[in-house]
Write a protein that holds these residues in place. Structure first.
Motif, PDB file in Angstrom:
ATOM      1  N   UNK A 191      50.900  50.730  41.536  1.00 54.31           N
ATOM      2  CA  UNK A 191      50.296  49.850  42.540  1.00 54.31           C
ATOM      3  C   UNK A 191      49.229  48.967  41.898  1.00 54.31           C
ATOM      4  N   UNK A 192      49.102  47.739  42.417  1.00 53.44           N
ATOM      5  CA  UNK A 192      47.997  46.871  41.995  1.00 53.44           C
ATOM      6  C   UNK A 192      47.055  46.726  43.184  1.00 53.44           C
ATOM      7  N   UNK A 193      45.792  47.083  42.971  1.00 53.30           N
ATOM      8  CA  UNK A 193      44.803  46.960  44.043  1.00 53.30           C
ATOM      9  C   UNK A 193      43.584  46.221  43.548  1.00 53.30           C
ATOM     10  N   UNK A 194      42.923  45.556  44.465  1.00 49.43           N
ATOM     11  CA  UNK A 194      41.699  44.837  44.130  1.00 49.43           C
ATOM     12  C   UNK A 194      40.549  45.470  44.899  1.00 49.43           C
ATOM     13  N   UNK A 195      39.741  46.307  44.227  1.00 49.55           N
ATOM     14  CA  UNK A 195      38.707  47.053  44.947  1.00 49.55           C
ATOM     15  C   UNK A 195      37.622  46.173  45.571  1.00 49.55           C
ATOM     16  N   UNK A 196      37.567  44.886  45.172  1.00 51.98           N
ATOM     17  CA  UNK A 196      36.587  44.006  45.811  1.00 51.98           C
ATOM     18  C   UNK A 196      37.039  43.599  47.211  1.00 51.98           C
ATOM     19  N   UNK A 197      38.314  43.829  47.529  1.00 49.06           N
ATOM     20  CA  UNK A 197      38.812  43.510  48.853  1.00 49.06           C
ATOM     21  C   UNK A 197      39.332  42.089  48.959  1.00 49.06           C
ATOM     22  N   UNK A 198      38.500  41.085  48.630  1.00 52.17           N
ATOM     23  CA  UNK A 198      39.016  39.715  48.696  1.00 52.17           C
ATOM     24  C   UNK A 198      38.552  38.938  47.474  1.00 52.17           C
ATOM     25  N   UNK A 199      39.011  37.680  47.374  1.00 48.11           N
ATOM     26  CA  UNK A 199      38.834  36.935  46.122  1.00 48.11           C
ATOM     27  C   UNK A 199      37.403  36.493  45.858  1.00 48.11           C
ATOM     28  N   UNK A 200      36.653  36.191  46.893  1.00 49.78           N
ATOM     29  CA  UNK A 200      35.237  35.858  46.720  1.00 49.78           C
ATOM     30  C   UNK A 200      34.976  34.587  45.935  1.00 49.78           C
ATOM     31  N   UNK A 201      33.733  34.418  45.490  1.00 50.35           N
ATOM     32  CA  UNK A 201      33.336  33.206  44.767  1.00 50.35           C
ATOM     33  C   UNK A 201      33.973  33.184  43.392  1.00 50.35           C
ATOM     34  N   UNK A 202      34.291  31.971  42.876  1.00 57.80           N
ATOM     35  CA  UNK A 202      34.984  31.871  41.594  1.00 57.80           C
ATOM     36  C   UNK A 202      34.219  32.527  40.449  1.00 57.80           C
ATOM     37  N   UNK A 203      34.918  33.320  39.652  1.00 59.45           N
ATOM     38  CA  UNK A 203      34.382  33.938  38.425  1.00 59.45           C
ATOM     39  C   UNK A 203      33.162  34.823  38.687  1.00 59.45           C
ATOM     40  N   UNK A 204      32.999  35.316  39.919  1.00 52.51           N
ATOM     41  CA  UNK A 204      31.936  36.289  40.187  1.00 52.51           C
ATOM     42  C   UNK A 204      32.558  37.493  40.876  1.00 52.51           C
TER      43      UNK A 204
END
Lengths: 207, 310
Positions: A118-131
Protein backbone atom coordinates in the motif's frame (compact mmCIF):
# COMPACT_ATOMS: atom_id res chain seq x y z
CA UNK A 1 -7.65 -7.49 -18.37
CA UNK A 2 -7.25 -5.15 -15.37
CA UNK A 3 -3.56 -5.90 -15.35
CA UNK A 4 -3.16 -5.17 -19.06
CA UNK A 5 -4.78 -1.72 -18.75
CA UNK A 6 -2.48 -0.90 -15.85
CA UNK A 7 0.66 -2.14 -17.60
CA UNK A 8 -0.17 -0.16 -20.75
CA UNK A 9 -1.02 2.95 -18.74
CA UNK A 10 2.29 2.80 -16.88
CA UNK A 11 4.45 1.72 -19.82
CA UNK A 12 3.25 4.36 -22.27
CA UNK A 13 2.08 7.28 -20.16
CA UNK A 14 3.38 7.28 -16.60
CA UNK A 15 6.89 5.91 -16.99
CA UNK A 16 7.90 8.19 -19.91
CA UNK A 17 6.69 11.18 -17.88
CA UNK A 18 8.43 10.06 -14.71
CA UNK A 19 11.74 8.97 -16.22
CA UNK A 20 12.19 11.32 -19.18
CA UNK A 21 10.17 14.46 -18.50
CA UNK A 22 10.86 14.50 -14.76
CA UNK A 23 13.92 12.32 -14.14
CA UNK A 24 14.63 10.69 -10.78
CA UNK A 25 17.70 10.72 -8.53
CA UNK A 26 17.11 7.61 -6.45
CA UNK A 27 18.95 6.87 -3.21
CA UNK A 28 18.85 3.52 -1.39
CA UNK A 29 16.86 1.76 -4.05
CA UNK A 30 17.72 -1.58 -2.42
CA UNK A 31 15.48 -0.68 0.53
CA UNK A 32 12.36 -0.66 -1.62
CA UNK A 33 10.06 -3.50 -0.44
CA UNK A 34 9.51 -5.92 -3.29
CA UNK A 35 7.11 -8.27 -1.47
CA UNK A 36 3.90 -7.42 0.38
CA UNK A 37 2.15 -6.94 2.62
CA UNK A 38 3.96 -3.75 3.30
CA UNK A 39 3.10 -0.08 3.57
CA UNK A 40 4.97 2.79 1.97
CA UNK A 41 4.62 6.07 3.87
CA UNK A 42 5.60 9.06 1.76
CA UNK A 43 5.46 12.82 1.95
CA UNK A 44 2.72 14.32 -0.19
CA UNK A 45 3.10 17.44 -2.34
CA UNK A 46 1.69 16.54 -5.70
CA UNK A 47 -0.44 14.09 -7.67
CA UNK A 48 2.87 12.96 -9.16
CA UNK A 49 3.96 11.42 -5.83
CA UNK A 50 1.97 8.23 -6.40
CA UNK A 51 3.15 7.98 -10.02
CA UNK A 52 6.81 8.29 -9.02
CA UNK A 53 6.57 5.63 -6.30
CA UNK A 54 4.71 3.22 -8.58
CA UNK A 55 7.29 3.76 -11.33
CA UNK A 56 10.01 2.48 -9.00
CA UNK A 57 8.46 -0.96 -9.47
CA UNK A 58 8.81 -3.18 -12.54
CA UNK A 59 5.68 -3.42 -14.72
CA UNK A 60 5.22 -7.03 -13.66
CA UNK A 61 4.60 -5.90 -10.08
CA UNK A 62 2.53 -2.82 -10.82
CA UNK A 63 -0.82 -4.49 -9.99
CA UNK A 64 0.44 -5.29 -6.48
CA UNK A 65 1.06 -1.62 -5.63
CA UNK A 66 -2.08 0.03 -4.29
CA UNK A 67 -2.29 3.73 -3.43
CA UNK A 68 -4.83 4.50 -0.73
CA UNK A 69 -6.74 7.58 -1.84
CA UNK A 70 -9.62 9.75 -0.66
CA UNK A 71 -12.93 8.52 -2.07
CA UNK A 72 -14.47 12.00 -2.06
CA UNK A 73 -11.73 13.27 -4.39
CA UNK A 74 -10.82 10.36 -6.62
CA UNK A 75 -14.31 8.93 -7.04
CA UNK A 76 -16.02 12.27 -7.63
CA UNK A 77 -16.94 11.65 -11.26
CA UNK A 78 -17.08 8.69 -13.60
CA UNK A 79 -13.99 9.57 -15.63
CA UNK A 80 -11.65 10.15 -12.68
CA UNK A 81 -12.93 7.13 -10.82
CA UNK A 82 -12.48 4.91 -13.90
CA UNK A 83 -8.84 6.03 -14.21
CA UNK A 84 -8.28 5.72 -10.46
CA UNK A 85 -9.63 2.19 -10.25
CA UNK A 86 -8.61 0.66 -13.59
CA UNK A 87 -5.39 2.43 -14.54
CA UNK A 88 -3.91 3.04 -11.12
CA UNK A 89 -5.71 0.59 -8.85
CA UNK A 90 -6.41 2.83 -5.88
CA UNK A 91 -8.06 1.66 -2.70
CA UNK A 92 -10.71 4.32 -2.05
CA UNK A 93 -10.90 5.52 1.53
CA UNK A 94 -14.02 7.22 2.86
CA UNK A 95 -12.90 10.38 4.64
CA UNK A 96 -16.30 11.50 5.93
CA UNK A 97 -15.77 9.74 9.23
CA UNK A 98 -19.22 8.18 9.43
CA UNK A 99 -18.16 4.52 9.36
CA UNK A 100 -16.37 2.43 11.98
CA UNK A 101 -12.62 1.86 11.79
CA UNK A 102 -13.02 -1.75 10.68
CA UNK A 103 -15.33 -0.80 7.89
CA UNK A 104 -13.14 2.15 6.90
CA UNK A 105 -10.02 0.00 6.63
CA UNK A 106 -11.65 -3.10 5.14
CA UNK A 107 -10.24 -2.53 1.62
CA UNK A 108 -6.75 -1.83 2.94
CA UNK A 109 -6.71 -4.87 5.23
CA UNK A 110 -7.91 -7.14 2.42
CA UNK A 111 -5.15 -5.87 0.16
CA UNK A 112 -2.48 -6.35 2.85
CA UNK A 113 -3.73 -9.89 3.49
CA UNK A 114 -3.48 -10.43 -0.26
CA UNK A 115 0.23 -9.50 -0.17
CA UNK A 116 -0.18 -6.08 -1.80
CA UNK A 117 2.00 -3.05 -1.06
CA UNK A 118 0.00 0.00 0.00
CA UNK A 119 1.05 3.61 -0.59
CA UNK A 120 -0.13 6.04 2.08
CA UNK A 121 0.52 9.68 2.77
CA UNK A 122 0.52 10.24 6.54
CA UNK A 123 0.16 14.00 6.05
CA UNK A 124 -3.35 13.34 4.75
CA UNK A 125 -3.32 15.91 1.94
CA UNK A 126 -0.84 17.61 -0.36
CA UNK A 127 -0.54 20.92 1.49
CA UNK A 128 1.78 23.79 0.59
CA UNK A 129 4.41 23.12 -2.09
CA UNK A 130 7.67 21.54 -0.85
CA UNK A 131 6.62 21.79 2.82
CA UNK A 132 5.49 18.98 5.09
CA UNK A 133 2.36 19.13 7.22
CA UNK A 134 1.88 17.35 10.55
CA UNK A 135 1.32 13.62 10.33
CA UNK A 136 -2.18 12.31 10.95
CA UNK A 137 -2.80 9.18 12.99
CA UNK A 138 -4.64 7.08 10.41
CA UNK A 139 -1.67 4.94 9.41
CA UNK A 140 -1.09 3.92 13.04
CA UNK A 141 -4.72 2.85 13.45
CA UNK A 142 -4.60 0.99 10.14
CA UNK A 143 -1.71 -1.17 11.35
CA UNK A 144 -2.53 -1.26 15.07
CA UNK A 145 -3.61 -4.89 14.84
CA UNK A 146 -1.21 -5.80 12.05
CA UNK A 147 2.12 -5.01 13.62
CA UNK A 148 3.99 -7.54 11.47
CA UNK A 149 3.51 -5.26 8.46
CA UNK A 150 6.66 -3.14 7.86
CA UNK A 151 6.31 0.57 7.08
CA UNK A 152 8.86 1.94 4.62
CA UNK A 153 9.24 5.74 4.53
CA UNK A 154 9.97 7.37 1.18
CA UNK A 155 10.95 11.02 0.93
CA UNK A 156 10.45 12.85 -2.35
CA UNK A 157 11.66 16.31 -3.12
CA UNK A 158 10.94 18.47 -6.16
CA UNK A 159 7.46 17.34 -7.18
CA UNK A 160 5.85 20.23 -5.29
CA UNK A 161 7.55 22.49 -7.84
CA UNK A 162 6.63 20.33 -10.83
CA UNK A 163 2.91 20.04 -10.19
CA UNK A 164 1.81 21.64 -6.91
CA UNK A 165 -1.66 21.48 -5.42
CA UNK A 166 -4.20 23.63 -7.21
CA UNK A 167 -2.08 24.33 -10.31
CA UNK A 168 -2.62 22.93 -13.78
CA UNK A 169 0.76 23.98 -15.22
CA UNK A 170 3.25 21.13 -15.20
CA UNK A 171 6.94 22.19 -15.14
CA UNK A 172 9.64 19.50 -15.28
CA UNK A 173 12.12 19.29 -12.40
CA UNK A 174 14.31 16.37 -11.31
CA UNK A 175 12.84 14.56 -8.35
CA UNK A 176 15.05 13.28 -5.52
CA UNK A 177 13.78 10.05 -4.02
CA UNK A 178 15.21 8.59 -0.83
CA UNK A 179 13.98 5.31 0.59
CA UNK A 180 14.35 4.77 4.32
CA UNK A 181 14.74 1.75 6.58
CA UNK A 182 11.61 -0.24 7.40
CA UNK A 183 9.88 0.80 10.62
CA UNK A 184 8.02 -1.65 12.84
CA UNK A 185 4.83 -0.19 14.23
CA UNK A 186 5.37 0.62 17.95
CA UNK A 187 2.73 0.78 20.68
CA UNK A 188 1.61 4.38 20.38
CA UNK A 189 0.73 6.66 17.50
CA UNK A 190 2.92 9.37 18.96
CA UNK A 191 6.00 7.17 18.95
CA UNK A 192 5.18 5.94 15.48
CA UNK A 193 4.88 9.46 14.11
CA UNK A 194 8.11 10.46 15.86
CA UNK A 195 9.96 7.61 14.18
CA UNK A 196 8.57 8.62 10.81
CA UNK A 197 9.34 12.27 11.48
CA UNK A 198 12.96 11.45 12.29
CA UNK A 199 13.47 10.04 8.80
CA UNK A 200 11.88 13.02 7.07
CA UNK A 201 13.77 15.45 9.34
CA UNK A 202 17.05 14.06 8.01
CA UNK A 203 15.90 14.91 4.48
CA UNK A 204 15.16 18.55 5.40
CA UNK A 205 11.48 17.93 4.74
CA UNK A 206 10.33 18.08 8.31
CA UNK A 207 6.73 18.97 9.25
CA UNK B 1 19.45 7.57 -44.00
CA UNK B 2 22.79 6.19 -42.81
CA UNK B 3 24.84 7.84 -45.53
CA UNK B 4 27.85 8.92 -43.53
CA UNK B 5 30.64 10.50 -45.50
CA UNK B 6 33.91 8.60 -45.63
CA UNK B 7 36.04 10.65 -43.23
CA UNK B 8 33.31 10.87 -40.60
CA UNK B 9 32.80 7.14 -40.83
CA UNK B 10 36.53 6.55 -40.28
CA UNK B 11 36.45 8.93 -37.31
CA UNK B 12 33.54 7.03 -35.78
CA UNK B 13 35.29 3.72 -36.29
CA UNK B 14 38.42 5.23 -34.74
CA UNK B 15 36.49 6.28 -31.64
CA UNK B 16 34.92 2.83 -31.33
CA UNK B 17 38.37 1.22 -31.60
CA UNK B 18 39.69 3.46 -28.80
CA UNK B 19 36.67 2.57 -26.68
CA UNK B 20 37.06 -1.13 -27.40
CA UNK B 21 40.73 -0.90 -26.51
CA UNK B 22 39.94 0.84 -23.19
CA UNK B 23 37.32 -1.79 -22.43
CA UNK B 24 39.85 -4.58 -23.05
CA UNK B 25 42.38 -2.88 -20.76
CA UNK B 26 39.73 -2.62 -18.08
CA UNK B 27 38.74 -6.30 -18.48
CA UNK B 28 42.38 -7.34 -18.30
CA UNK B 29 43.01 -5.27 -15.17
CA UNK B 30 39.81 -6.45 -13.51
CA UNK B 31 40.74 -10.09 -14.18
CA UNK B 32 44.31 -9.63 -12.96
CA UNK B 33 43.56 -7.67 -9.78
CA UNK B 34 40.49 -9.36 -8.39
CA UNK B 35 41.08 -7.73 -5.00
CA UNK B 36 40.60 -4.17 -6.32
CA UNK B 37 37.08 -2.81 -6.73
CA UNK B 38 36.62 -1.62 -10.29
CA UNK B 39 32.85 -0.98 -10.08
CA UNK B 40 33.22 2.76 -10.69
CA UNK B 41 35.44 2.22 -13.74
CA UNK B 42 33.08 -0.43 -15.06
CA UNK B 43 30.11 1.95 -14.78
CA UNK B 44 32.09 4.72 -16.48
CA UNK B 45 33.06 2.55 -19.43
CA UNK B 46 29.58 1.13 -19.77
CA UNK B 47 28.17 4.67 -19.82
CA UNK B 48 30.72 5.68 -22.47
CA UNK B 49 29.42 2.90 -24.72
CA UNK B 50 25.87 4.15 -24.22
CA UNK B 51 26.72 7.81 -24.75
CA UNK B 52 28.84 7.23 -27.83
CA UNK B 53 26.28 4.77 -29.20
CA UNK B 54 23.42 7.24 -28.79
CA UNK B 55 25.39 10.16 -30.25
CA UNK B 56 26.61 8.17 -33.26
CA UNK B 57 23.19 6.75 -34.03
CA UNK B 58 21.43 10.10 -33.80
CA UNK B 59 24.11 11.72 -35.97
CA UNK B 60 23.93 8.93 -38.55
CA UNK B 61 20.19 8.62 -39.03
CA UNK B 62 19.38 12.07 -40.38
CA UNK B 63 20.02 15.76 -39.84
CA UNK B 64 16.70 16.23 -38.08
CA UNK B 65 17.28 13.31 -35.74
CA UNK B 66 20.57 14.87 -34.74
CA UNK B 67 18.93 18.27 -34.16
CA UNK B 68 16.20 16.65 -32.03
CA UNK B 69 18.88 14.81 -30.07
CA UNK B 70 20.71 18.04 -29.20
CA UNK B 71 17.38 19.67 -28.29
CA UNK B 72 16.76 16.78 -25.90
CA UNK B 73 20.23 17.31 -24.47
CA UNK B 74 19.37 20.99 -23.85
CA UNK B 75 16.14 19.92 -22.16
CA UNK B 76 17.92 17.47 -19.83
CA UNK B 77 20.67 19.99 -19.02
CA UNK B 78 18.23 22.82 -18.32
CA UNK B 79 16.10 20.56 -16.14
CA UNK B 80 19.15 19.48 -14.17
CA UNK B 81 20.30 23.06 -13.74
CA UNK B 82 16.98 24.46 -12.49
CA UNK B 83 16.61 21.44 -10.21
CA UNK B 84 19.93 21.91 -8.39
CA UNK B 85 19.93 25.70 -7.96
CA UNK B 86 17.45 27.02 -5.44
CA UNK B 87 14.67 28.93 -7.10
CA UNK B 88 11.62 30.66 -5.70
CA UNK B 89 8.41 28.70 -6.11
CA UNK B 90 6.88 31.36 -8.42
CA UNK B 91 9.83 31.05 -10.81
CA UNK B 92 8.43 27.77 -12.11
CA UNK B 93 6.20 29.77 -14.45
CA UNK B 94 9.18 31.56 -15.99
CA UNK B 95 11.12 28.29 -16.20
CA UNK B 96 8.24 26.86 -18.21
CA UNK B 97 8.89 29.51 -20.89
CA UNK B 98 12.59 28.67 -21.01
CA UNK B 99 11.60 25.07 -21.71
CA UNK B 100 9.41 26.36 -24.54
CA UNK B 101 12.35 28.26 -25.99
CA UNK B 102 14.14 24.95 -26.69
CA UNK B 103 11.95 23.75 -29.58
CA UNK B 104 11.98 27.26 -31.06
CA UNK B 105 15.75 27.64 -30.83
CA UNK B 106 16.28 24.26 -32.52
CA UNK B 107 13.64 25.09 -35.10
CA UNK B 108 15.73 28.11 -36.15
CA UNK B 109 18.63 25.67 -36.51
CA UNK B 110 16.62 23.27 -38.65
CA UNK B 111 15.54 26.02 -41.07
CA UNK B 112 19.08 27.46 -41.03
CA UNK B 113 17.93 30.92 -39.93
CA UNK B 114 21.23 32.07 -38.50
CA UNK B 115 20.12 35.62 -37.65
CA UNK B 116 17.32 34.42 -35.42
CA UNK B 117 19.34 31.54 -33.96
CA UNK B 118 22.05 33.90 -32.77
CA UNK B 119 19.81 36.52 -31.12
CA UNK B 120 16.77 34.58 -29.95
CA UNK B 121 18.11 33.63 -26.49
CA UNK B 122 20.49 36.55 -25.80
CA UNK B 123 17.98 39.20 -26.95
CA UNK B 124 14.37 38.02 -26.99
CA UNK B 125 14.39 35.48 -24.17
CA UNK B 126 16.67 37.78 -22.20
CA UNK B 127 14.05 40.52 -22.39
CA UNK B 128 11.12 38.17 -21.92
CA UNK B 129 12.16 36.38 -18.69
CA UNK B 130 11.97 39.57 -16.55
CA UNK B 131 8.64 40.45 -18.18
CA UNK B 132 7.18 37.11 -17.13
CA UNK B 133 8.53 37.54 -13.60
CA UNK B 134 7.15 41.08 -13.36
CA UNK B 135 3.69 39.82 -14.27
CA UNK B 136 4.00 37.24 -11.47
CA UNK B 137 4.52 40.24 -9.18
CA UNK B 138 6.95 38.80 -6.62
CA UNK B 139 9.73 41.37 -6.25
CA UNK B 140 11.69 39.74 -3.44
CA UNK B 141 14.63 37.90 -4.97
CA UNK B 142 13.75 39.29 -8.41
CA UNK B 143 17.31 40.13 -9.51
CA UNK B 144 18.59 36.80 -8.32
CA UNK B 145 15.91 34.88 -10.21
CA UNK B 146 16.28 36.85 -13.43
CA UNK B 147 20.05 36.34 -13.43
CA UNK B 148 19.90 32.64 -12.61
CA UNK B 149 17.28 31.94 -15.25
CA UNK B 150 19.07 33.87 -17.93
CA UNK B 151 22.35 32.13 -17.20
CA UNK B 152 20.56 28.78 -17.25
CA UNK B 153 19.09 29.52 -20.67
CA UNK B 154 22.42 30.71 -22.08
CA UNK B 155 24.37 27.71 -20.78
CA UNK B 156 21.94 24.93 -21.52
CA UNK B 157 19.95 26.15 -24.54
CA UNK B 158 22.12 28.70 -26.35
CA UNK B 159 25.50 26.99 -25.89
CA UNK B 160 24.36 23.47 -26.74
CA UNK B 161 22.38 24.63 -29.77
CA UNK B 162 25.69 25.69 -31.34
CA UNK B 163 26.58 22.02 -31.75
CA UNK B 164 23.39 21.55 -33.73
CA UNK B 165 24.08 24.60 -35.87
CA UNK B 166 27.41 23.07 -36.94
CA UNK B 167 25.26 20.48 -38.70
CA UNK B 168 23.28 23.15 -40.51
CA UNK B 169 26.32 24.97 -41.93
CA UNK B 170 26.85 24.43 -45.68
CA UNK B 171 29.27 21.55 -46.23
CA UNK B 172 32.74 22.68 -47.34
CA UNK B 173 34.76 19.56 -46.61
CA UNK B 174 32.90 17.12 -48.83
CA UNK B 175 34.69 14.05 -47.51
CA UNK B 176 33.72 14.88 -43.92
CA UNK B 177 30.14 15.97 -44.58
CA UNK B 178 28.00 17.95 -42.16
CA UNK B 179 28.70 15.75 -39.14
CA UNK B 180 32.50 16.05 -39.45
CA UNK B 181 32.84 19.30 -37.47
CA UNK B 182 30.48 17.96 -34.75
CA UNK B 183 32.54 14.80 -34.37
CA UNK B 184 35.68 16.93 -34.25
CA UNK B 185 34.29 19.21 -31.52
CA UNK B 186 32.89 16.36 -29.40
CA UNK B 187 36.01 14.25 -29.72
CA UNK B 188 38.51 17.04 -29.02
CA UNK B 189 36.50 18.30 -26.03
CA UNK B 190 36.26 14.87 -24.42
CA UNK B 191 39.83 13.98 -25.36
CA UNK B 192 40.95 17.23 -23.70
CA UNK B 193 39.18 16.21 -20.46
CA UNK B 194 40.88 12.83 -20.56
CA UNK B 195 44.36 14.25 -21.43
CA UNK B 196 44.23 16.87 -18.68
CA UNK B 197 43.25 14.14 -16.25
CA UNK B 198 45.98 11.75 -17.39
CA UNK B 199 48.75 14.37 -17.42
CA UNK B 200 47.57 15.58 -14.03
CA UNK B 201 47.75 12.05 -12.64
CA UNK B 202 51.19 11.42 -14.09
CA UNK B 203 52.99 14.72 -13.51
CA UNK B 204 50.62 16.87 -11.45
CA UNK B 205 52.31 18.95 -8.73
CA UNK B 206 51.28 22.60 -8.83
CA UNK B 207 47.62 23.28 -8.19
CA UNK B 208 46.09 25.61 -10.73
CA UNK B 209 42.85 26.62 -9.04
CA UNK B 210 42.80 24.96 -5.59
CA UNK B 211 39.71 26.69 -4.22
CA UNK B 212 37.49 25.40 -7.01
CA UNK B 213 39.04 22.12 -8.11
CA UNK B 214 41.81 20.78 -5.84
CA UNK B 215 42.71 18.00 -8.31
CA UNK B 216 43.47 20.29 -11.24
CA UNK B 217 47.14 21.06 -11.81
CA UNK B 218 49.24 23.23 -14.16
CA UNK B 219 50.96 20.08 -15.43
CA UNK B 220 47.63 18.49 -16.35
CA UNK B 221 46.35 21.68 -17.95
CA UNK B 222 49.48 22.26 -20.06
CA UNK B 223 49.74 18.59 -21.00
CA UNK B 224 46.14 18.69 -22.22
CA UNK B 225 46.60 21.92 -24.15
CA UNK B 226 49.73 20.66 -25.95
CA UNK B 227 48.24 17.24 -26.80
CA UNK B 228 44.91 18.56 -28.04
CA UNK B 229 46.48 21.44 -29.98
CA UNK B 230 48.83 19.08 -31.80
CA UNK B 231 46.23 16.39 -32.45
CA UNK B 232 43.70 18.95 -33.71
CA UNK B 233 46.13 20.23 -36.31
CA UNK B 234 46.27 16.78 -37.84
CA UNK B 235 42.60 15.85 -37.43
CA UNK B 236 40.97 19.17 -38.43
CA UNK B 237 41.76 18.99 -42.19
CA UNK B 238 40.28 15.50 -42.17
CA UNK B 239 36.97 16.34 -40.39
CA UNK B 240 36.43 20.10 -40.85
CA UNK B 241 36.91 22.82 -43.48
CA UNK B 242 39.93 24.10 -41.50
CA UNK B 243 43.52 23.65 -42.67
CA UNK B 244 46.32 22.41 -40.44
CA UNK B 245 47.32 25.81 -39.07
CA UNK B 246 43.73 26.69 -38.28
CA UNK B 247 43.38 23.22 -36.77
CA UNK B 248 46.14 23.97 -34.28
CA UNK B 249 44.33 27.17 -33.35
CA UNK B 250 41.01 25.38 -32.98
CA UNK B 251 42.61 22.74 -30.73
CA UNK B 252 44.22 25.44 -28.60
CA UNK B 253 40.88 27.22 -28.16
CA UNK B 254 39.05 23.97 -27.37
CA UNK B 255 41.54 22.89 -24.71
CA UNK B 256 41.65 26.30 -22.97
CA UNK B 257 37.88 26.80 -22.94
CA UNK B 258 37.22 23.14 -22.16
CA UNK B 259 39.18 23.65 -18.97
CA UNK B 260 37.18 26.75 -18.08
CA UNK B 261 33.82 25.10 -18.82
CA UNK B 262 34.83 22.32 -16.46
CA UNK B 263 35.79 24.64 -13.59
CA UNK B 264 32.75 26.89 -14.09
CA UNK B 265 30.41 23.94 -13.48
CA UNK B 266 32.69 22.88 -10.59
CA UNK B 267 32.16 26.31 -9.05
CA UNK B 268 28.39 25.93 -9.39
CA UNK B 269 28.64 22.61 -7.54
CA UNK B 270 30.91 24.07 -4.85
CA UNK B 271 28.50 26.95 -4.36
CA UNK B 272 25.50 24.70 -3.71
CA UNK B 273 27.65 22.07 -1.96
CA UNK B 274 26.89 19.07 -4.14
CA UNK B 275 29.30 16.54 -5.59
CA UNK B 276 27.49 15.66 -8.80
CA UNK B 277 24.78 17.52 -10.66
CA UNK B 278 22.64 14.39 -10.94
CA UNK B 279 22.63 10.61 -11.34
CA UNK B 280 21.55 10.31 -14.97
CA UNK B 281 24.84 8.85 -16.25
CA UNK B 282 26.13 6.05 -13.99
CA UNK B 283 29.81 6.55 -13.11
CA UNK B 284 29.83 10.10 -14.50
CA UNK B 285 27.15 11.88 -12.45
CA UNK B 286 24.61 14.16 -14.05
CA UNK B 287 24.34 15.40 -17.60
CA UNK B 288 26.00 18.72 -16.66
CA UNK B 289 28.97 16.84 -15.21
CA UNK B 290 29.55 15.37 -18.66
CA UNK B 291 28.65 18.45 -20.70
CA UNK B 292 30.56 20.99 -18.59
CA UNK B 293 33.49 21.58 -20.97
CA UNK B 294 31.26 21.37 -24.04
CA UNK B 295 29.14 24.27 -22.77
CA UNK B 296 32.19 26.45 -23.40
CA UNK B 297 33.88 24.73 -26.32
CA UNK B 298 30.74 24.52 -28.49
CA UNK B 299 30.14 28.27 -28.92
CA UNK B 300 33.84 29.22 -29.16
CA UNK B 301 34.66 26.51 -31.69
CA UNK B 302 31.54 27.34 -33.69
CA UNK B 303 32.39 31.02 -33.91
CA UNK B 304 36.03 30.32 -34.71
CA UNK B 305 34.95 28.11 -37.61
CA UNK B 306 32.27 30.59 -38.67
CA UNK B 307 34.69 33.50 -38.65
CA UNK B 308 37.38 31.59 -40.53
CA UNK B 309 35.26 29.91 -43.18
CA UNK B 310 31.76 31.38 -43.51
Amino acid sequence: MDRIIKILFFAFIVRPIVFIVLGLNIQNRQKLPLEGGAVIAANHNSHLDTMVIMSLYPLSKIHKIRPVAAADYFMKNKFISWISINCIGIIPLNRTGSSSLDELFRGCHQALDNGDILILFPEGSRGAPEKMSRFKKGLYYLLKNKKQIPVIPIAMQGLGNSLPKGEALFVPFNCNVNIGDAINVPNSSKEFNNQLKRFFDDQNLSP
Amino acid sequence: MFNIEQNSLYAMIGVLVILLFSTLIYLYKAAKHKEIDYTELKLRIKSWWWMIGIVFISLSVSLNTAIIFFALLSFLALKEFVSIVSMRHVDRRAIFWIYLSIPLQYYWVSIEWYGMFIIFIPVYLFLFIPIRLVILGETRGFINSVSTLHWAAMLTVFSISHIAYLLALPVQNVLAGSIGPVLFLLFMTQFNDVSQYVFGKLFGKNKIIPKVSPNKTWEGFIGGVVTVTLLSGFVAPFLTPLDMMQGFMAGFIISIFGFFGDVVISSVKRDIKIKDTGTLIPGHGGILDRLDSLLYTAPVFFHFLYYMKY
